[in-house]
Design a protein around this motif. Sequence first.
Motif, short mmCIF file in Angstrom:
data_model
loop_
_atom_site.label_atom_id
_atom_site.label_comp_id
_atom_site.label_asym_id
_atom_site.label_seq_id
_atom_site.Cartn_x
_atom_site.Cartn_y
_atom_site.Cartn_z
N VAL A 51 -3.16 0.99 -6.87
CA VAL A 51 -4.08 1.32 -7.57
C VAL A 51 -5.36 2.29 -6.32
CG1 VAL A 51 -6.90 0.66 -8.30
CG2 VAL A 51 -4.73 -0.16 -8.98
N LEU A 52 -5.74 1.63 -5.61
CA LEU A 52 -6.12 2.38 -3.88
C LEU A 52 -6.05 3.15 -3.49
CD1 LEU A 52 -7.31 -0.93 -1.91
CD2 LEU A 52 -8.43 -0.18 -4.01
N TRP A 53 -4.61 2.80 -3.40
CA TRP A 53 -3.45 4.80 -2.71
C TRP A 53 -4.07 5.78 -3.40
CZ3 TRP A 53 1.59 1.27 -1.48
CH2 TRP A 53 0.84 0.72 0.05
N VAL A 54 -3.76 5.28 -4.70
CA VAL A 54 -3.74 6.60 -5.53
C VAL A 54 -4.67 7.04 -6.45
CG1 VAL A 54 -3.59 6.86 -8.16
CG2 VAL A 54 -1.98 5.13 -7.81
N THR A 55 -5.89 5.62 -6.45
CA THR A 55 -7.48 6.15 -6.48
C THR A 55 -8.62 6.91 -5.11
OG1 THR A 55 -8.04 4.28 -6.35
CG2 THR A 55 -7.64 5.03 -8.01
N GLY A 56 -7.66 6.92 -3.74
CA GLY A 56 -8.32 6.60 -2.55
C GLY A 56 -9.52 6.47 -2.22
N ALA A 57 -9.79 5.07 -3.22
CA ALA A 57 -10.94 4.36 -2.69
C ALA A 57 -11.63 4.19 -1.59
CB ALA A 57 -11.55 3.76 -3.92
N LEU A 58 -10.04 3.63 -0.78
CA LEU A 58 -10.16 3.28 0.34
C LEU A 58 -9.10 4.72 1.38
CD1 LEU A 58 -9.91 -0.49 0.39
CD2 LEU A 58 -12.22 1.04 0.62
N PRO A 59 -9.20 4.52 2.29
CA PRO A 59 -8.90 4.85 2.92
C PRO A 59 -6.87 4.27 2.91
CG PRO A 59 -10.48 4.55 4.47
CD PRO A 59 -10.67 4.26 3.46
N LEU A 60 -5.74 5.27 3.66
CA LEU A 60 -4.28 4.48 2.78
C LEU A 60 -4.58 3.34 3.64
CD1 LEU A 60 -2.74 7.69 2.38
CD2 LEU A 60 -2.97 6.78 0.48
N ALA A 61 -4.92 3.27 4.94
CA ALA A 61 -4.22 3.13 6.16
C ALA A 61 -5.40 0.89 5.82
CB ALA A 61 -4.09 3.51 7.72
N VAL A 62 -6.32 1.79 5.24
CA VAL A 62 -6.84 0.69 5.34
C VAL A 62 -6.07 -0.14 4.31
CG1 VAL A 62 -8.78 -0.54 4.47
CG2 VAL A 62 -9.18 1.67 6.11
N THR A 63 -6.21 -0.27 3.52
CA THR A 63 -5.12 -0.73 2.13
C THR A 63 -4.09 -1.15 2.47
OG1 THR A 63 -5.97 1.06 0.24
CG2 THR A 63 -4.28 -0.21 -0.14
N ALA A 64 -2.99 -0.51 3.35
CA ALA A 64 -2.31 -1.07 4.10
C ALA A 64 -2.17 -2.20 4.77
CB ALA A 64 -1.42 -0.11 4.65
N LEU A 65 -3.69 -2.29 5.95
CA LEU A 65 -4.29 -4.05 6.50
C LEU A 65 -4.53 -4.69 5.43
CD1 LEU A 65 -6.16 -2.12 8.84
CD2 LEU A 65 -3.80 -3.15 9.81
N SER A 66 -4.87 -4.45 4.22
CA SER A 66 -5.26 -5.40 3.68
C SER A 66 -2.90 -6.40 3.08
CB SER A 66 -5.59 -5.29 1.65
OG SER A 66 -4.54 -4.12 1.45
N ILE A 67 -2.17 -5.52 2.62
CA ILE A 67 -1.00 -6.10 2.22
C ILE A 67 -0.22 -7.15 2.74
CG2 ILE A 67 1.72 -5.57 2.17
CD1 ILE A 67 0.39 -2.75 1.19
N PRO A 68 -0.13 -7.38 4.34
CA PRO A 68 -0.07 -8.76 4.47
C PRO A 68 -0.54 -9.60 4.40
CG PRO A 68 -0.73 -7.31 7.02
CD PRO A 68 -0.83 -6.50 5.14
N ALA A 69 -1.89 -9.10 4.39
CA ALA A 69 -3.33 -10.51 3.94
C ALA A 69 -2.91 -11.09 3.42
CB ALA A 69 -4.93 -9.62 4.62
N LEU A 70 -2.61 -9.94 1.88
CA LEU A 70 -2.44 -10.75 0.69
C LEU A 70 -1.61 -11.22 0.96
CD1 LEU A 70 -4.26 -10.19 -1.66
CD2 LEU A 70 -3.46 -8.11 -2.77
N LEU A 71 -0.40 -10.56 1.18
CA LEU A 71 1.09 -11.09 0.61
C LEU A 71 1.25 -12.81 1.05
CD1 LEU A 71 3.50 -8.18 1.49
CD2 LEU A 71 3.04 -8.99 -0.85
N THR A 72 0.17 -13.21 2.38
CA THR A 72 -0.10 -14.19 2.63
C THR A 72 -0.66 -14.88 1.98
OG1 THR A 72 0.30 -13.57 4.94
CG2 THR A 72 -0.37 -15.70 4.94
N ALA A 73 -1.90 -14.53 1.33
CA ALA A 73 -2.59 -15.22 0.65
C ALA A 73 -1.99 -15.31 -0.71
CB ALA A 73 -3.82 -14.40 0.19
N PHE A 74 -1.07 -15.30 -0.94
CA PHE A 74 -0.22 -15.71 -2.33
C PHE A 74 0.43 -16.30 -1.88
CE2 PHE A 74 -1.58 -11.13 -4.66
CZ PHE A 74 -2.14 -12.34 -5.75
N GLY A 75 0.92 -16.29 -0.93
CA GLY A 75 2.01 -17.14 -0.24
C GLY A 75 4.02 -16.98 -0.41
N VAL A 76 3.58 -15.51 -0.65
CA VAL A 76 4.71 -14.33 -0.55
C VAL A 76 5.60 -15.11 0.47
CG1 VAL A 76 5.87 -12.09 -0.49
CG2 VAL A 76 4.40 -13.18 -2.43
N PHE A 77 5.12 -15.07 1.83
CA PHE A 77 5.14 -15.08 3.40
C PHE A 77 4.45 -16.24 3.11
CE2 PHE A 77 5.76 -10.65 3.79
CZ PHE A 77 6.72 -10.56 3.60
#
Length: 530
Positions: A51-77
Amino acid sequence: MIQVDIRSTRGRLAVFALALAVTAAIALAPTPESLGLEGKYAIATMAFAGVLWVTGALPLAVTALSIPALLTAFGVFGDLDDALAPFADHLIFLFIAGFMLANALQKYDIDRRIALYIMARMGSSPRKLILAVMIATAVLSMWVSNTATSAMMTPIAVGVLAQVVGRDELTEAGDGDPTTNIQVATLLGTAYGASVGGVGTLIGTPPNAVVAGVLNDQLGYEIGFADWLLIGLPIVVVTLPIVWYVLTYWLYPPEIEDVSGAREEARRYLREEGELSTRGRRVAYIFTATAGLWVLGGLGGPVWWLFETIGLSADTANVLHTTLFGGSGPTLFGTDGGYQGLLYYVMVGLYAIPALVLADTTEWEDLVDIDWGTILLFGGGLSLASGFANSGATRWIAESIFGSLTGLPIVVIVAAVVLLVIFLTEMTSNTATATIIVPVLVSIGGILAATLGLAEESAAIFLAVSGAIAASFAFALPVATPPNAIVFGSGYLEQRDMMRAGVVLNLLMTAVLTVFIWLLFQFVWPMFLW
């Protein structure tokens, strides 16, 4: 791209809230029987980033930085270090080295000199002038990145156009005056040449590195620099002339006959550059040596044959070959049991950076000024791909969406993959599309292996490489690729002109890539890809 007012704080917050709502809806939905809880959470993370990449609401790199945090928060890692490990992938450092080497070329205007030289030598007619612009852009895009190349070539193209049609006759977007065909064809040729040329090498455009990274992470399969040249160069050689022909003979045939002024302008620019300085020549030598070693690193077989031909003993040949190209045998350093090789393409790229400093050509301030956003975007994409693979989400998506392709002819499967990737790229960007779709294509390998007549790993490699190539052939919208956005942002191109050419080329390239990839699949790729 979805049109939202992301320039305002309220607009960004609204889109961010939408991303959270979509993520929560997926995370709280019932878990499908064939998908584990971690897989569902990985899909929720992908939805958040998508959603954030398609809309461009946040810079692409900023969204990318949230990915490892969210995956860890969910327990995927289970550990944040595991989620962040892809940011240290070896291909990240290849891109860093490539960007720094490109900065050195740009510091001494070596890339600009190459472009002007090609244009001065080839631009004897309107169509040849456009071809010269496209060839120069494509060649540079293979080594300097298509984003940097299009940023450099766009003002050069505008300057050349000013000599052809007159600076007062150049039409700016939105002023209501009709745009000349040569103006449209030249600017579109610059954007499309950068996109096509980027396919040629592993460092030319991020989707190439994305597929190499995902294959290495998920399958332990390594695509070397020379390997990718064998993949990408034939694509460039075949498709670039087709794009040029469609632009200049079909869609926007130039109305002007005399382009001598533009050719002379290129020669004048070249004369103004003067002689390349001593430091500039050192950069050229280092770049040439690096590119040569990148190619040599993929020629382990011929070098082994050479060792045998010149009469080296088996033990000596084995030690030298392992030292240069890697393997499990002994090395010149006395180590044994596994060695990467001095000519490993990432190491070769890293050698170039201290060489630039030791040659007194660049300072740290020159080297550090690179596109860190792309680096972080690439790392976030690899983290997402790793989370998908570990949780089983990629295979579940592949089976759910692509299972119906089982049993269809190979050419239909290739066409479906190419068309899907091009369509998704138009809506997002080529890097974001590759980051999302390549892991899915890798998982399809197990489903379609029997249909393709390949082992699962070989099928995964074939489909993933096909998808990565297609990601560079979205031509209709500015958001699809950085070159499209940069050329459109020059202010001399109407979106309707890009749309007209892009729709035609998207459909044509879907057919061309389908046939050509099928031919490569039948006769070329089996010799070195699997």
